[in-house]
Motif scaffolding. Structure first.
Motif, mmCIF file in Angstrom:
data_model
loop_
_atom_site.group_PDB
_atom_site.id
_atom_site.type_symbol
_atom_site.label_atom_id
_atom_site.label_comp_id
_atom_site.label_asym_id
_atom_site.label_seq_id
_atom_site.Cartn_x
_atom_site.Cartn_y
_atom_site.Cartn_z
ATOM 1 N N GLU A 6 -18.708 12.604 38.572
ATOM 2 C CA GLU A 6 -17.650 13.117 37.712
ATOM 3 C C GLU A 6 -17.074 12.007 36.850
ATOM 4 O OE1 GLU A 6 -16.215 15.873 41.446
ATOM 5 O OE2 GLU A 6 -15.630 13.795 41.137
ATOM 6 N N SER A 7 -16.500 12.426 35.723
ATOM 7 C CA SER A 7 -15.804 11.488 34.850
ATOM 8 C C SER A 7 -14.775 12.252 34.030
ATOM 9 C CB SER A 7 -16.781 10.763 33.927
ATOM 10 O OG SER A 7 -17.460 11.686 33.100
ATOM 11 N N GLY A 8 -13.828 11.501 33.473
ATOM 12 C CA GLY A 8 -12.888 12.101 32.539
ATOM 13 C C GLY A 8 -11.466 12.252 33.025
ATOM 14 N N GLY A 9 -11.192 11.926 34.259
ATOM 15 C CA GLY A 9 -9.818 12.032 34.745
ATOM 16 C C GLY A 9 -8.940 10.946 34.141
ATOM 17 N N GLY A 10 -7.651 11.050 34.404
ATOM 18 C CA GLY A 10 -6.733 10.042 33.894
ATOM 19 C C GLY A 10 -5.316 10.539 33.849
ATOM 20 N N LEU A 11 -4.493 9.778 33.127
ATOM 21 C CA LEU A 11 -3.068 10.094 32.989
ATOM 22 C C LEU A 11 -2.818 10.685 31.609
ATOM 23 C CD1 LEU A 11 -0.088 9.862 33.904
ATOM 24 C CD2 LEU A 11 -0.111 7.529 32.966
ATOM 25 N N VAL A 12 -2.082 11.790 31.578
ATOM 26 C CA VAL A 12 -1.780 12.449 30.315
ATOM 27 C C VAL A 12 -0.377 13.035 30.399
ATOM 28 C CG1 VAL A 12 -2.777 14.655 31.028
ATOM 29 C CG2 VAL A 12 -2.672 14.084 28.593
ATOM 30 N N GLN A 13 0.278 13.145 29.264
ATOM 31 C CA GLN A 13 1.610 13.757 29.244
ATOM 32 C C GLN A 13 1.494 15.276 29.251
ATOM 33 O OE1 GLN A 13 3.634 12.077 25.808
ATOM 34 N NE2 GLN A 13 4.662 10.579 27.109
ATOM 35 N N ALA A 14 2.526 15.916 29.726
ATOM 36 C CA ALA A 14 2.558 17.376 29.709
ATOM 37 C C ALA A 14 2.313 17.893 28.293
ATOM 38 C CB ALA A 14 3.898 17.875 30.231
ATOM 39 N N GLY A 15 1.499 18.940 28.218
ATOM 40 C CA GLY A 15 1.122 19.479 26.926
ATOM 41 C C GLY A 15 -0.159 18.908 26.361
ATOM 42 N N GLY A 16 -0.629 17.829 26.965
ATOM 43 C CA GLY A 16 -1.831 17.178 26.493
ATOM 44 C C GLY A 16 -3.103 17.819 27.023
ATOM 45 N N SER A 17 -4.226 17.171 26.717
ATOM 46 C CA SER A 17 -5.540 17.694 27.091
ATOM 47 C C SER A 17 -6.396 16.610 27.730
ATOM 48 C CB SER A 17 -6.270 18.225 25.850
ATOM 49 O OG SER A 17 -5.566 19.291 25.252
ATOM 50 N N LEU A 18 -7.301 17.058 28.573
ATOM 51 C CA LEU A 18 -8.326 16.199 29.165
ATOM 52 C C LEU A 18 -9.603 17.005 29.303
ATOM 53 C CD1 LEU A 18 -6.596 14.279 32.125
ATOM 54 C CD2 LEU A 18 -7.481 13.265 30.022
#
Length: 121
Positions: A6-18
């Motif tokens: 797997e890949s692509g996780g991380g930290l994002v602000q509410a309302g954002g996308s991953l």
């Protein structure tokens, strides 16, 4: 030996996308249902979304309209596009796949190692 990476996780602000990706590798004869599950701290692992080999999808009610699952069969890869993320989406996300492997044409269910998604308020 078959594995899911797997890949692509991380930290994002509410309302954002991953966007999460999961690729199956090894001696794979065929790939059946693939999907994503998640486990938040102190909670049980739960289904997020699944997709069959012919494209049929199933989503948890909590993510309907925000998340989209897709796959590329030729690459044995499944994706999870996550939009309008909320703090309650914070969890470790696990990829899952039903695979028929060679030699022996044995069906087995395989899990990825998990990728952390953190959504800040």
């Amino acid at each position: 030996q078959v594995q899911l990476v797997e890949s692509g996780g991380g930290l994002v602000q509410a309302g954002g996308s991953l966007r999460l990706s999961c690729a199956a590798s090894g001696s794979i004869f065929s790939t059946h249902t693939m999907g994503w599950y998640r486990q938040a701290p102190g909670k049980q692992r739960e289904l997020v979304a699944t997709i069959t080999s012919d494209g049929g999808t199933n989503y948890a009610d909590s993510v309907k309209g925000r998340f989209t699952v897709a796959r590329v069969n030729a690459k044995n890869t499944v994706y999870l596009q996550m939009n309008s993320l909320k703090p309650e989406d914070t969890a470790v996300y696990y990829c899952n796949a039903g695979l028929v492997t060679a030699p022996g044409y044995r069906y087995q269910e395989v899990w990825g190692q998990g990728t952390l998604v953190t959504v800040s308020p």
